[in-house]
Design a protein around this motif. Structure first.
Motif, PDB file in Angstrom:
ATOM      1  N   THR A 164      72.470 -13.448  18.203  1.00 10.50           N
ATOM      2  CA  THR A 164      71.895 -13.089  16.908  1.00 10.50           C
ATOM      3  C   THR A 164      71.438 -11.640  16.848  1.00 10.50           C
ATOM      4  O   THR A 164      71.622 -10.969  15.827  1.00 10.50           O
ATOM      5  N   ARG A 165      70.833 -11.152  17.900  1.00 11.85           N
ATOM      6  CA  ARG A 165      70.320  -9.779  17.886  1.00 11.85           C
ATOM      7  C   ARG A 165      71.448  -8.766  17.685  1.00 11.85           C
ATOM      8  O   ARG A 165      71.324  -7.818  16.914  1.00 11.85           O
ATOM      9  N   GLU A 166      72.563  -8.979  18.394  1.00 14.78           N
ATOM     10  CA  GLU A 166      73.710  -8.076  18.248  1.00 14.78           C
ATOM     11  C   GLU A 166      74.299  -8.164  16.836  1.00 14.78           C
ATOM     12  O   GLU A 166      74.664  -7.156  16.238  1.00 14.78           O
ATOM     13  N   ALA A 167      74.379  -9.405  16.302  1.00 20.15           N
ATOM     14  CA  ALA A 167      74.919  -9.596  14.953  1.00 20.15           C
ATOM     15  C   ALA A 167      74.033  -8.913  13.914  1.00 20.15           C
ATOM     16  O   ALA A 167      74.529  -8.285  12.966  1.00 20.15           O
ATOM     17  N   LEU A 168      72.716  -9.006  14.100  1.00 19.36           N
ATOM     18  CA  LEU A 168      71.778  -8.396  13.158  1.00 19.36           C
ATOM     19  C   LEU A 168      71.961  -6.889  13.089  1.00 19.36           C
ATOM     20  O   LEU A 168      71.987  -6.303  11.999  1.00 19.36           O
ATOM     21  N   SER A 169      72.120  -6.255  14.238  1.00 17.44           N
ATOM     22  CA  SER A 169      72.317  -4.805  14.279  1.00 17.44           C
ATOM     23  C   SER A 169      73.598  -4.397  13.556  1.00 17.44           C
ATOM     24  O   SER A 169      73.620  -3.434  12.780  1.00 17.44           O
ATOM     25  N   LEU A 170      74.675  -5.163  13.776  1.00 20.52           N
ATOM     26  CA  LEU A 170      75.956  -4.860  13.128  1.00 20.52           C
ATOM     27  C   LEU A 170      75.895  -5.066  11.623  1.00 20.52           C
ATOM     28  O   LEU A 170      76.448  -4.280  10.851  1.00 20.52           O
ATOM     29  N   LEU A 171      75.208  -6.123  11.188  1.00 21.70           N
ATOM     30  CA  LEU A 171      75.136  -6.419   9.762  1.00 21.70           C
ATOM     31  C   LEU A 171      74.312  -5.381   9.011  1.00 21.70           C
ATOM     32  O   LEU A 171      74.612  -5.055   7.865  1.00 21.70           O
ATOM     33  N   LYS A 172      73.276  -4.862   9.636  1.00 16.62           N
ATOM     34  CA  LYS A 172      72.493  -3.795   9.007  1.00 16.62           C
ATOM     35  C   LYS A 172      73.369  -2.566   8.769  1.00 16.62           C
ATOM     36  O   LYS A 172      73.318  -1.944   7.703  1.00 16.62           O
ATOM     37  N   ARG A 173      74.188  -2.213   9.746  1.00 13.87           N
ATOM     38  CA  ARG A 173      75.118  -1.078   9.587  1.00 13.87           C
ATOM     39  C   ARG A 173      76.174  -1.388   8.543  1.00 13.87           C
ATOM     40  O   ARG A 173      76.571  -0.524   7.759  1.00 13.87           O
ATOM     41  N   CYS A 174      76.620  -2.635   8.540  1.00 10.78           N
ATOM     42  CA  CYS A 174      77.653  -3.052   7.594  1.00 10.78           C
ATOM     43  C   CYS A 174      77.176  -2.902   6.149  1.00 10.78           C
ATOM     44  O   CYS A 174      77.892  -2.380   5.293  1.00 10.78           O
ATOM     45  N   VAL A 175      75.952  -3.354   5.876  1.00  7.08           N
ATOM     46  CA  VAL A 175      75.389  -3.254   4.525  1.00  7.08           C
ATOM     47  C   VAL A 175      75.249  -1.798   4.106  1.00  7.08           C
ATOM     48  O   VAL A 175      75.489  -1.435   2.949  1.00  7.08           O
ATOM     49  N   THR A 176      74.877  -0.931   5.040  1.00  9.24           N
ATOM     50  CA  THR A 176      74.710   0.491   4.744  1.00  9.24           C
ATOM     51  C   THR A 176      76.040   1.164   4.416  1.00  9.24           C
ATOM     52  O   THR A 176      76.115   1.993   3.501  1.00  9.24           O
ATOM     53  N   LEU A 177      77.091   0.779   5.131  1.00  7.46           N
ATOM     54  CA  LEU A 177      78.385   1.442   4.969  1.00  7.46           C
ATOM     55  C   LEU A 177      79.233   0.864   3.833  1.00  7.46           C
ATOM     56  O   LEU A 177      80.142   1.531   3.348  1.00  7.46           O
ATOM     57  N   CYS A 178      78.938  -0.356   3.407  1.00  3.44           N
ATOM     58  CA  CYS A 178      79.779  -1.020   2.402  1.00  3.44           C
ATOM     59  C   CYS A 178      79.704  -0.309   1.052  1.00  3.44           C
ATOM     60  O   CYS A 178      78.611  -0.055   0.543  1.00  3.44           O
ATOM     61  N   PRO A 179      80.856   0.033   0.458  1.00  3.95           N
ATOM     62  CA  PRO A 179      80.860   0.645  -0.881  1.00  3.95           C
ATOM     63  C   PRO A 179      80.223  -0.289  -1.906  1.00  3.95           C
ATOM     64  O   PRO A 179      80.433  -1.507  -1.868  1.00  3.95           O
ATOM     65  N   SER A 180      79.450   0.255  -2.813  1.00  7.01           N
ATOM     66  CA  SER A 180      78.729  -0.558  -3.797  1.00  7.01           C
ATOM     67  C   SER A 180      79.661  -1.343  -4.705  1.00  7.01           C
ATOM     68  O   SER A 180      79.273  -2.358  -5.279  1.00  7.01           O
ATOM     69  N   GLY A 181      80.898  -0.891  -4.847  1.00  5.99           N
ATOM     70  CA  GLY A 181      81.840  -1.576  -5.726  1.00  5.99           C
ATOM     71  C   GLY A 181      82.387  -2.869  -5.157  1.00  5.99           C
ATOM     72  O   GLY A 181      82.915  -3.707  -5.898  1.00  5.99           O
ATOM     73  N   GLU A 182      82.301  -3.053  -3.860  1.00 10.35           N
ATOM     74  CA  GLU A 182      82.833  -4.264  -3.227  1.00 10.35           C
ATOM     75  C   GLU A 182      81.760  -5.354  -3.222  1.00 10.35           C
ATOM     76  O   GLU A 182      81.190  -5.693  -2.188  1.00 10.35           O
ATOM     77  N   LYS A 183      81.491  -5.894  -4.395  1.00 13.53           N
ATOM     78  CA  LYS A 183      80.369  -6.813  -4.556  1.00 13.53           C
ATOM     79  C   LYS A 183      80.542  -8.107  -3.777  1.00 13.53           C
ATOM     80  O   LYS A 183      79.584  -8.623  -3.197  1.00 13.53           O
ATOM     81  N   ALA A 184      81.750  -8.660  -3.759  1.00 13.94           N
ATOM     82  CA  ALA A 184      81.963  -9.906  -3.033  1.00 13.94           C
ATOM     83  C   ALA A 184      81.689  -9.714  -1.547  1.00 13.94           C
ATOM     84  O   ALA A 184      81.028 -10.550  -0.906  1.00 13.94           O
ATOM     85  N   PHE A 185      82.164  -8.611  -1.010  1.00  9.79           N
ATOM     86  CA  PHE A 185      81.961  -8.332   0.407  1.00  9.79           C
ATOM     87  C   PHE A 185      80.480  -8.084   0.690  1.00  9.79           C
ATOM     88  O   PHE A 185      79.923  -8.609   1.655  1.00  9.79           O
ATOM     89  N   LEU A 186      79.831  -7.280  -0.162  1.00 10.87           N
ATOM     90  CA  LEU A 186      78.431  -6.954   0.044  1.00 10.87           C
ATOM     91  C   LEU A 186      77.562  -8.204  -0.057  1.00 10.87           C
ATOM     92  O   LEU A 186      76.602  -8.373   0.708  1.00 10.87           O
ATOM     93  N   GLY A 187      77.895  -9.081  -0.989  1.00  7.43           N
ATOM     94  CA  GLY A 187      77.149 -10.329  -1.114  1.00  7.43           C
ATOM     95  C   GLY A 187      77.258 -11.174   0.143  1.00  7.43           C
ATOM     96  O   GLY A 187      76.265 -11.749   0.601  1.00  7.43           O
ATOM     97  N   ARG A 188      78.465 -11.241   0.722  1.00  5.14           N
ATOM     98  CA  ARG A 188      78.642 -12.010   1.960  1.00  5.14           C
ATOM     99  C   ARG A 188      77.862 -11.377   3.112  1.00  5.14           C
ATOM    100  O   ARG A 188      77.251 -12.073   3.926  1.00  5.14           O
ATOM    101  N   ALA A 189      77.868 -10.033   3.171  1.00  8.06           N
ATOM    102  CA  ALA A 189      77.145  -9.333   4.238  1.00  8.06           C
ATOM    103  C   ALA A 189      75.652  -9.611   4.158  1.00  8.06           C
ATOM    104  O   ALA A 189      74.995  -9.874   5.175  1.00  8.06           O
ATOM    105  N   PHE A 190      75.095  -9.579   2.940  1.00  6.60           N
ATOM    106  CA  PHE A 190      73.672  -9.876   2.771  1.00  6.60           C
ATOM    107  C   PHE A 190      73.365 -11.328   3.130  1.00  6.60           C
ATOM    108  O   PHE A 190      72.313 -11.631   3.702  1.00  6.60           O
ATOM    109  N   HIS A 191      74.282 -12.233   2.776  1.00 10.09           N
ATOM    110  CA  HIS A 191      74.099 -13.645   3.104  1.00 10.09           C
ATOM    111  C   HIS A 191      74.002 -13.835   4.613  1.00 10.09           C
ATOM    112  O   HIS A 191      73.079 -14.489   5.124  1.00 10.09           O
TER     113      HIS A 191
END
Length: 226
Positions: free
Chosen positions: A27-54
C-alpha cells in the motif's frame, strides 16, 4: 515530440504500477505512485483522473488515513459520478458526513470531538498540536465536557441538526486560548430550518451534509484541513 508524448503518458504507467502494488498489498508504494499519478494526469482525462482518485482513496483508507481517503473518494465522484463509487461513499458515512463508527454513540462523540478540536486548532497560529502532551491534555478536557453533554441531553432523541447545534453551543475554555483571532476559520453552525438532505451546491448530487457540509474527521484537522 516523442519525449513530450512519453511525459504525457507517464501517468498511465504510474497507475498500472500502483494497481499491481495494491494487488500485492504494498500500500505504501501504491500511495506514493498514485499521488504522482494525480499530479501528472491532464485535467481533460476525467475518467482516468476519477479512477486515480478512487484508488488513491482506497490506499489512504488502508493506511488508516480515513479523512483524506474520504476526500479522495468525493473528488473522484465529483469528476465522474459512478454509481459504484456513490454506494461506497454513502455506505462509509454516518449522519454527520464522517466515516461511520461501530455505534451511533461513537458517531456522536467523534462529531463533538472534531468540532471542538477544530475550534481549538483554528485559534492557534500554527493550526496544529505542538506536542503529544498538548494533544493529550486537550483530548482529556474535551472528554470531560462530552460527559456533561451526555448527562444533559438524550442525544438519541435529537435529529442530526439538533445535535450539531448542541455540539456547537458548547464553548470549552481551553488553556492559553484567550481569544479567537479574526482570521480564524469560522465554524459552520446549522440553522433551525436547515434541511440535511438537500443536495450539495457543488453539483455532486450528494446530500450537502455528506459532501461540502460534512463534519471533518479529526485526522483532517490535524493536518490543517479546515
Amino acid at each position: 515530440m516523442i519525449g513530450t508524448f512519453k511525459d504525457v503518458r507517464e501517468h498511465e504507467r504510474l497507475l498500472r504500477k500502483a494497481v499491481r502494488h495494491l494487488a500485492r498489498h504494498r500500500t505504501r508504494e501504491a500511495l506514493s505512485l498514485l499521488k504522482r499519478c494525480v499530479t501528472l494526469c491532464p485535467s481533460g482525462e476525467k475518467a482516468f483522473l476519477g479512477r486515480a482518485f478512487h484508488l488513491l482513496g482506497i490506499s489512504l483508507r488502508r493506511m488508516g488515513a480515513c479523512g483524506p481517503a474520504l476526500r479522495a473518494w468525493l473528488a473522484a465522484y465529483r469528476i465522474r459520478k459512478e454509481p459504484r463509487l456513490r454506494r461506497r461513499i454513502l455506505s462509509s458515512l454516518n449522519e454527520y458526513g464522517m466515516l461511520k463508527q461501530h455505534t451511533p454513540e461513537q458517531d456522536d462523540w467523534k462529531a463533538f470531538y472534531a468540532i471542538q478540536v477544530r475550534r481549538y486548532l483554528s485559534s492557534k497560529r500554527s493550526a496544529h498540536f505542538s506536542s503529544r502532551a498538548e494533544k493529550d491534555m486537550i483530548d482529556q478536557l474535551i472528554w470531560e465536557y462530552w460527559r456533561d453533554v451526555r448527562r444533559m441531553y438524550d442525544l438519541s432523541s435529537l435529529s442530526t441538526t439538533q445535535k450539531l447545534q448542541v455540539f456547537h453551543d458548547v464553548e470549552i475554555v481551553f488553556p492559553w486560548m484567550v481569544f479567537i483571532p479574526p482570521e480564524a476559520t469560522p465554524l459552520e453552525v446549522p440553522t433551525p430550518g436547515f434541511a440535511p438532505t438537500r443536495k450539495c451546491t457543488c453539483g455532486s448530487g450528494l446530500p450537502f451534509m455528506l459532501c461540502c457540509g460534512r463534519t471533518k474527521n479529526s485526522d483532517e484537522l490535524w493536518i490543517g484541513s479546515f
